[in-house]
Design an enzyme around this catalytic site. Structure first.
Site, PDB file in Angstrom:
ATOM      1  N   HIS A 147       0.875  -1.137   0.027  1.00  0.00           N
ATOM      2  CA  HIS A 147      -0.197  -0.043  -0.236  1.00  0.00           C
ATOM      3  C   HIS A 147       0.927   1.183   0.072  1.00  0.00           C
ATOM      4  O   HIS A 147       0.784   2.158  -0.867  1.00  0.00           O
ATOM      5  CB  HIS A 147      -0.850  -0.064   1.335  1.00  0.00           C
ATOM      6  CG  HIS A 147      -1.729   1.034   1.423  1.00  0.00           C
ATOM      7  ND1 HIS A 147      -3.086   1.255   1.225  1.00  0.00           N
ATOM      8  CD2 HIS A 147      -1.443   2.395   1.752  1.00  0.00           C
ATOM      9  CE1 HIS A 147      -3.644   2.278   1.483  1.00  0.00           C
ATOM     10  NE2 HIS A 147      -2.580   3.056   1.786  1.00  0.00           N
ATOM     11  N   GLU A 148       1.945   1.288   0.778  1.00  0.00           N
ATOM     12  CA  GLU A 148       2.670   2.403   1.025  1.00  0.00           C
ATOM     13  C   GLU A 148       3.675   2.844  -0.324  1.00  0.00           C
ATOM     14  O   GLU A 148       3.722   3.760  -0.746  1.00  0.00           O
ATOM     15  CB  GLU A 148       3.650   2.307   2.092  1.00  0.00           C
ATOM     16  CG  GLU A 148       2.947   2.449   3.528  1.00  0.00           C
ATOM     17  CD  GLU A 148       2.066   3.772   3.664  1.00  0.00           C
ATOM     18  OE1 GLU A 148       2.554   5.032   3.389  1.00  0.00           O
ATOM     19  OE2 GLU A 148       1.065   3.646   3.970  1.00  0.00           O
ATOM     20  N   HIS A 151       1.503   4.011  -3.115  1.00  0.00           N
ATOM     21  CA  HIS A 151       1.388   5.859  -2.832  1.00  0.00           C
ATOM     22  C   HIS A 151       2.557   6.232  -3.525  1.00  0.00           C
ATOM     23  O   HIS A 151       2.455   7.508  -4.587  1.00  0.00           O
ATOM     24  CB  HIS A 151       1.619   5.903  -1.450  1.00  0.00           C
ATOM     25  CG  HIS A 151       0.056   5.984  -0.531  1.00  0.00           C
ATOM     26  ND1 HIS A 151      -1.076   6.473  -1.344  1.00  0.00           N
ATOM     27  CD2 HIS A 151      -0.052   5.579   0.441  1.00  0.00           C
ATOM     28  CE1 HIS A 151      -2.184   6.537  -0.352  1.00  0.00           C
ATOM     29  NE2 HIS A 151      -1.604   5.837   0.554  1.00  0.00           N
ATOM     30  N   GLU A 210      -6.105   6.932  -1.327  1.00  0.00           N
ATOM     31  CA  GLU A 210      -6.292   5.930  -0.379  1.00  0.00           C
ATOM     32  C   GLU A 210      -6.988   4.689  -1.402  1.00  0.00           C
ATOM     33  O   GLU A 210      -6.211   3.294  -0.984  1.00  0.00           O
ATOM     34  CB  GLU A 210      -6.822   5.834   0.749  1.00  0.00           C
ATOM     35  CG  GLU A 210      -6.401   6.680   1.922  1.00  0.00           C
ATOM     36  CD  GLU A 210      -4.995   6.029   2.171  1.00  0.00           C
ATOM     37  OE1 GLU A 210      -5.256   4.972   2.713  1.00  0.00           O
ATOM     38  OE2 GLU A 210      -4.259   6.214   2.066  1.00  0.00           O
TER      39      GLU A 210
HETATM   40 ZN   LIG Z   1      -2.448   5.088   2.239  1.00  0.00          ZN
END
Ligand SMILES: [Zn+2]
Length: 278
Positions: A147-148, A151, A210
């Site tokens: 997830h990071e 981004h 997100e």
């Molecule tokens: Zn996030």
């Protein structure tokens, strides 16, 4: 009776027009990963240079755990190696390796009770040891790291920094801002990349960012051979963690019903990738 101040109106129209043209000409770029148009006033190569500096500074100010003696650091290293390999493969298959230009992956674990993790542009990752009791297993850790990293490769930090530069520095180019307002620019970098607790302010990622990070984080972890279904119980544990004090990670990544619903929606797509590598 409505009185219109024409001079003011014309002036405002002029400002809006120039701002619009400036943004369209210089800043809007189509993101290859997400297919979404983003405001991008900062060059990825410049941001990566800045990230490397800030990453070194961060590591020198914190206790970095050695993977030879720390089990947590060894797990982070292993997940990092698998996830970065999966991402490289994903972009190679799609002919989009340019998105990883300049990436020199680094994974470090710091000794901290904080529940947090982040990835700076160029693939500079930090996991706080306080996150591991919440992830509990390697697959959930892979989902957070994926997830990071999503981004970062989706250029979310660059997008956010560009928006902040328009608001706070009048759309000044990054190299000009760095030369003229070095401290403000560095603080802006820290807050917009989600590591701003040291400078006293932190911005949550937008809902859209997100959602994108969740979607691609699941895909990357699945390609790395980690079960994406672990995302659901992980986010439920996150919501229950903290004991009254909101963890740093949750202030930038709220765990709510919308996130869980979206994760369920993305699961069939992620499972295809997972079943293909199993
Ligand atoms: Zn996030």
């Amino acid at each position: 009776m409505i009185i219109i101040n024409y001079t003011k109106l014309i002036e405002m129209k002029r400002i809006i027009f120039f701002l619009f043209i400036a943004l369209v000409l210089t800043g809007c770029a189509l993101n290859l990963l997400t297919g979404r148009k983003q405001l991008n006033l900062v060059k990825e190569s410049e941001v990566q240079l800045m990230a490397t500096d800030q990453y070194r500074a961060f590591l020198s100010e914190n206790k970095v755990l050695n993977s030879g003696s720390s089990r947590d650091a060894a797990i982070v290293d292993r997940v990092g190696a698998r996830i970065s390999k999966a991402i490289t493969k994903y972009f190679e298959t799609r002919g989009e390796s340019s998105l990883l230009e300049g990436y020199k992956w680094e994974f470090n674990t710091i000794d901290s009770k904080e529940i947090n993790a982040w990835c700076m542009p160029g693939g500079k990752v930090v996991v706080y040891s306080g996150l591991l009791p919440v992830t509990q297993n390697e697959a959930a850790l892979a989902i957070v790291m994926g997830h990071e990293i999503a981004h970062s490769v989706a250029r979310h930090g660059n997008e956010r920094m560009s928006q902040a530069m328009v608001q706070q520095l009048g759309g000044m180019a990054l190299e000009v801002a760095l030369a003229q307002k070095p401290q403000e620019t560095r603080d802006l970098f820290m807050t917009t990349y989600g590591i701003g607790s040291e400078v006293g302010a932190i911005l949550p990622w937008s809902r859209q960012q997100e959602t994108e990070a969740d979607q691609y984080g699941l895909i990357f972890s699945a390609i790395a051979g980690y079960d994406p279904r672990e995302a659901i119980p992980f986010w439920q544990r996150m919501a229950a963690s903290g004991g009254g004090k909101t963890p740093e990670f949750l202030s930038t990544h709220p765990s709510d019903a919308t996130r869980l619903r979206k994760l369920e929606q993305f699961m069939p797509q992620a499972m295809k990738y997972y079943n293909a590598v199993k």
